[in-house]
Design a protein around this motif. Sequence first.
Motif, mmCIF file in Angstrom:
data_model
loop_
_atom_site.group_PDB
_atom_site.id
_atom_site.type_symbol
_atom_site.label_atom_id
_atom_site.label_comp_id
_atom_site.label_asym_id
_atom_site.label_seq_id
_atom_site.Cartn_x
_atom_site.Cartn_y
_atom_site.Cartn_z
ATOM 1 N N UNK A 180 0.812 -1.200 0.000
ATOM 2 C CA UNK A 180 0.000 0.000 0.000
ATOM 3 C C UNK A 180 0.845 1.250 0.000
ATOM 4 N N UNK A 181 0.211 2.354 -0.334
ATOM 5 C CA UNK A 181 0.811 3.670 -0.211
ATOM 6 C C UNK A 181 -0.330 4.666 -0.070
ATOM 7 N N UNK A 182 0.002 5.922 0.211
ATOM 8 C CA UNK A 182 -1.055 6.900 0.392
ATOM 9 C C UNK A 182 -0.585 8.315 0.128
ATOM 10 N N UNK A 183 -1.556 9.198 -0.053
ATOM 11 C CA UNK A 183 -1.271 10.620 -0.205
ATOM 12 C C UNK A 183 -2.102 11.390 0.811
ATOM 13 N N UNK A 184 -1.543 12.515 1.253
ATOM 14 C CA UNK A 184 -2.198 13.336 2.267
ATOM 15 C C UNK A 184 -2.997 14.455 1.606
ATOM 16 N N UNK A 185 -4.100 14.824 2.238
ATOM 17 C CA UNK A 185 -4.911 15.919 1.722
ATOM 18 C C UNK A 185 -6.353 15.802 2.159
ATOM 19 N N UNK A 186 -7.037 16.933 2.185
ATOM 20 C CA UNK A 186 -8.447 16.962 2.559
ATOM 21 C C UNK A 186 -9.323 16.749 1.324
ATOM 22 N N UNK A 187 -10.414 16.020 1.512
ATOM 23 C CA UNK A 187 -11.437 15.846 0.472
ATOM 24 C C UNK A 187 -10.868 15.316 -0.840
ATOM 25 N N UNK A 188 -9.969 14.356 -0.737
ATOM 26 C CA UNK A 188 -9.424 13.740 -1.943
ATOM 27 C C UNK A 188 -10.504 12.887 -2.605
ATOM 28 N N UNK A 189 -10.690 13.075 -3.889
ATOM 29 C CA UNK A 189 -11.711 12.314 -4.610
ATOM 30 C C UNK A 189 -11.049 11.281 -5.507
ATOM 31 N N UNK A 190 -11.728 10.174 -5.682
ATOM 32 C CA UNK A 190 -11.221 9.090 -6.520
ATOM 33 C C UNK A 190 -11.783 9.279 -7.925
ATOM 34 N N UNK A 191 -10.936 9.479 -8.940
ATOM 35 C CA UNK A 191 -11.436 9.702 -10.303
ATOM 36 C C UNK A 191 -12.289 8.537 -10.790
ATOM 37 N N UNK A 192 -13.358 8.852 -11.510
ATOM 38 C CA UNK A 192 -14.233 7.786 -11.998
ATOM 39 C C UNK A 192 -13.672 7.104 -13.238
ATOM 40 N N UNK A 193 -12.465 7.519 -13.665
ATOM 41 C CA UNK A 193 -11.852 6.927 -14.854
ATOM 42 C C UNK A 193 -10.838 5.841 -14.529
ATOM 43 N N UNK A 194 -10.479 5.673 -13.260
ATOM 44 C CA UNK A 194 -9.505 4.641 -12.926
ATOM 45 C C UNK A 194 -10.213 3.289 -12.826
#
Length: 446
Positions: free
Chosen positions: A165-179
């Motif tokens: 696993x890995x991760x990124x920091x930030x508020x309100x990160x959205x997951x693109x609907x294209x992945x």
Amino acid sequence: MLKYFHIRYPLMNYRYLVGFIFMLIIVISCNGISGEKTQPEKNISTVSDLVHFVDEAVVYSQRAGKDSALKAFADPNGSFTRGDAYIWAYDFSGINLAHPFHPEYTGSNKLSLVDPDGLHMIQLMQDTALNGSGFVSYKYENPLTGKTESKLAYVKRVDDSWWLGSGIYGENLSIPDTIPESIGTSLSTTVDNAVRYAEKVGKEKAVDEFNNQSGSFTTNDSYIFAFDLNGTTLAHPFHQDKIGTNESTFTDVNGVSIGGEKLTVAKEGGGFWYYVFDNPDIGNQPEFKASYIKTINNSWVVGTGRYLSDIPVNFSDENREKLVNQVHDAVSYVNEHGKDAAIKEFNNPNGSFSNPDMFIFAFDLNGTLLANPYLPGLVGENRLNDQDPYGKYPVKQLITNAEHGGGYTYYFFSDPGSDYDIRLKLGYTELAGKDMIIGSGIFPRT
């Protein structure tokens, strides 16, 4: 003048030499040795970057082997630590295998680890990885700021024993609907809703609704289709002429059995499968389509799909013929030289069957990988339950095709001819003897 010149000239050489040595020391210090990064890596700043980063780590594990990969992941100065993004690894019992900023975690069970909101984050990540891959939101310490921040993790199963696993920091990160994960979730959710509707109102009313172009399950870019376990079409709102037609023998433009593969998946209870089909939105031009189906009461099947126009499907007739011929040659090699000698040759990256654009791989009938010259870290492991990014089980289909006399299938896999990026692949497999699957594949080339 001559005397002055002879005195100054060696001094100038000496100064140049000292300067050169000083610069060399700086270069070595900056570039690093003993496994440190030799060039700057791309920062992981978006969700798409994050997915690619974890995919890269999984492929590295498959190429280098588990032990070497874990050593690389545990190195805080290594190539898998990029700013505040890094790779961590766990087995499926919750034991930490690698963490570059918490080496004290290694060897410890961390399933009880919770974030400030009480979320059992490792347990949730493990459950997600068991299903192949996915995202988990939680709060965690940022190694660069020392502060607890919101974080979005992406986790992925490496094999039946461990995950990354890995991760990124930030508020309100959205997951693109294209992945892929978003597309897969969207398709399965649509089908689950259709199944619930069918179970509530019954098969007859459900089929009528699925066939209705103005119905609740038909939108501009989505609809439900249905068929029975013999391959006969029951519902398709935009192809009413197909109703009652048996499509079990249909193939697409690249020779992939649309009908045969969907029945294979249906008899497993459902899942994902891919094919090339005419897209009515672009004048019925063929495009790649990912579909998800689910079987109801062991008698009929509902599904939906999505066209993915950015995925190339240009597999030429010439390349497909070369693909089949290479597999035939490999089967002949097994028959002539024996299984052990053949496996040794197929695993040789410099051998006669190895080419980044088209190479031979081999499995036994249980899904254990016997040969892959470019991913030696996987050889000897059972890969039957491997899933590609959209959720398909490619090894199962490769084996099924071989057992039925040979055939093509699509799946997503790392491309050694394109820096091991995950790309669409057209695979072809046949049986060699009674207990070995021989296959090869091609990637679309422009």
